[in-house]
Design a protein around this motif. Structure first.
Motif, PDB file in Angstrom:
ATOM      1  N   THR A   1      32.888  79.273   3.393  1.00  0.00           N
ATOM      2  CA  THR A   1      32.435  77.937   3.028  1.00  0.00           C
ATOM      3  C   THR A   1      31.177  77.605   3.820  1.00  0.00           C
ATOM      4  OG1 THR A   1      34.709  77.222   2.593  1.00  0.00           O
ATOM      5  CG2 THR A   1      33.067  75.493   2.928  1.00  0.00           C
TER       6      THR A   1
ATOM      7  N   GLN B   1      26.394  72.644  -1.228  1.00  0.00           N
ATOM      8  CA  GLN B   1      26.193  73.403  -2.462  1.00  0.00           C
ATOM      9  C   GLN B   1      24.805  74.041  -2.472  1.00  0.00           C
ATOM     10  OE1 GLN B   1      26.948  70.975  -5.893  1.00  0.00           O
ATOM     11  NE2 GLN B   1      26.528  72.592  -7.377  1.00  0.00           N
TER      12      GLN B   1
ATOM     13  N   SER C   1      26.794  79.083  -3.203  1.00  0.00           N
ATOM     14  CA  SER C   1      27.903  78.177  -2.885  1.00  0.00           C
ATOM     15  C   SER C   1      28.052  77.106  -3.963  1.00  0.00           C
ATOM     16  CB  SER C   1      27.693  77.529  -1.514  1.00  0.00           C
ATOM     17  OG  SER C   1      26.515  76.751  -1.479  1.00  0.00           O
TER      18      SER C   1
ATOM     19  N   HIS D   1      32.030  76.637  -1.408  1.00  0.00           N
ATOM     20  CA  HIS D   1      32.663  77.952  -1.354  1.00  0.00           C
ATOM     21  C   HIS D   1      31.755  79.036  -1.941  1.00  0.00           C
ATOM     22  CE1 HIS D   1      36.176  75.966  -0.058  1.00  0.00           C
ATOM     23  NE2 HIS D   1      36.635  75.589  -1.230  1.00  0.00           N
ATOM     24  N   PHE D   2      31.899  80.234  -1.404  1.00  0.00           N
ATOM     25  CA  PHE D   2      31.254  81.414  -1.982  1.00  0.00           C
ATOM     26  C   PHE D   2      32.194  82.600  -1.832  1.00  0.00           C
ATOM     27  CE2 PHE D   2      30.178  81.735   2.489  1.00  0.00           C
ATOM     28  CZ  PHE D   2      30.298  83.090   2.758  1.00  0.00           C
TER      29      PHE D   2
END
Length: 253
Positions: free
Chosen positions: A47, A87, A202, A207-208
């Motif tokens: 994250t 993001q 992300s 999240h990625f």
């Protein structure tokens, strides 16, 4: 956690299909492609955090072009932070793959112009993979890029309203290449050119996920358009998920 993007999924399919494939290098030497071994492949997941109060997103005035006024408010995308998660951060494997060579997908990644915005705001592409620029707006757009790496050519394309598409290919690794529209100064996106299929962006929750990595130790980089790069060393075990978060420090709002 986010799913891997369409372009990465296509790349993964090609890797499976290309076990034993060969190509010719520039000097005529045969090069063997590496295929992902899903029986041993691991994952990096994490994250992107933002510490502090993010700068306020600025509302964009699109009134200079009536075709861009849709009734909804539009805001800048330099800092998209939700509950401390950021993001649009590009995360990729920079080092650790050794001499592995991965096949380049023939299917293009697409950067669309819609509602007088570039969609997506941040994306990745492998060296040699086509980038397709499309215009789905009822106004003329201009795609203007000035890459700095040798082998990456300047892009300056005008696209009529609801036009077809134009493709370009980039030949050198380069992170966060700005993409602008000379007709609409608020339009901006970022293209990242990498030499392997292991990258992600992300999502709205920060999240990625990067899948399909051979077991090993890697240098991974998170790159944000305003706050720059952060680097981490991550060890990936067979069939395991290695957790790696990144935190960007807050700047004055």
């Amino acid at each position: 956690m986010i799913r891997i993007g369409k372009s990465m999924a296509l790349a993964a399919c090609m890797l499976l299909a290309c076990a034993g494939c060969r190509k010719q290098s520039g000097d005529g030497t045969a090069v063997n492609f590496t295929a992902i071994d899903w029986n041993t492949a691991g994952t990096i997941s994490g994250t992107i955090h933002y510490s502090g109060t993010p700068p306020k997103r600025v509302e964009i005035d699109m009134a200079q072009d009536p075709a861009c006024v849709f009734g909804d408010k539009n805001f800048t995308e330099q800092y998209v932070v939700n509950h401390g998660a950021m993001q649009n951060v590009f995360v990729y494997v920079k080092d650790g793959l050794g001499n592995r060579v991965y096949p380049v997908p023939s299917d293009p990644v697409v950067m669309d112009q819609k509602s007088c915005r570039y969609i997506p705001h941040v994306m990745g592409v492998m060296i040699g993979q086509p980038v397709q620029f499309t215009n789905n707006d009822s106004t003329m757009h201009n795609i203007h890029m000035m890459p700095q790496a040798d082998g990456n050519q300047t892009v300056d394309i005008s696209q009529p309203p609801n036009a077809g598409s134009d493709q370009r290919v980039f030949h050198s690794p380069e992170a966060m290449i700005p993409v602008r529209c000379n007709n609409h100064p608020w339009m901006q996106a970022f293209l990242n050119v990498v030499n392997n299929p292991f990258y992600a962006v992300s999502d709205a929750e920060g999240h990625f996920t990067i899948k399909g990595l051979p077991p090993g130790t890697y240098t991974i980089v998170a790159d944000q358009e305003k706050l720059g790069e952060k680097t981490a060393t991550v060890t990936v075990a067979a069939k395991q998920t290695a957790a790696q978060d990144f935190t960007y420090e807050g700047v004055a709002p």
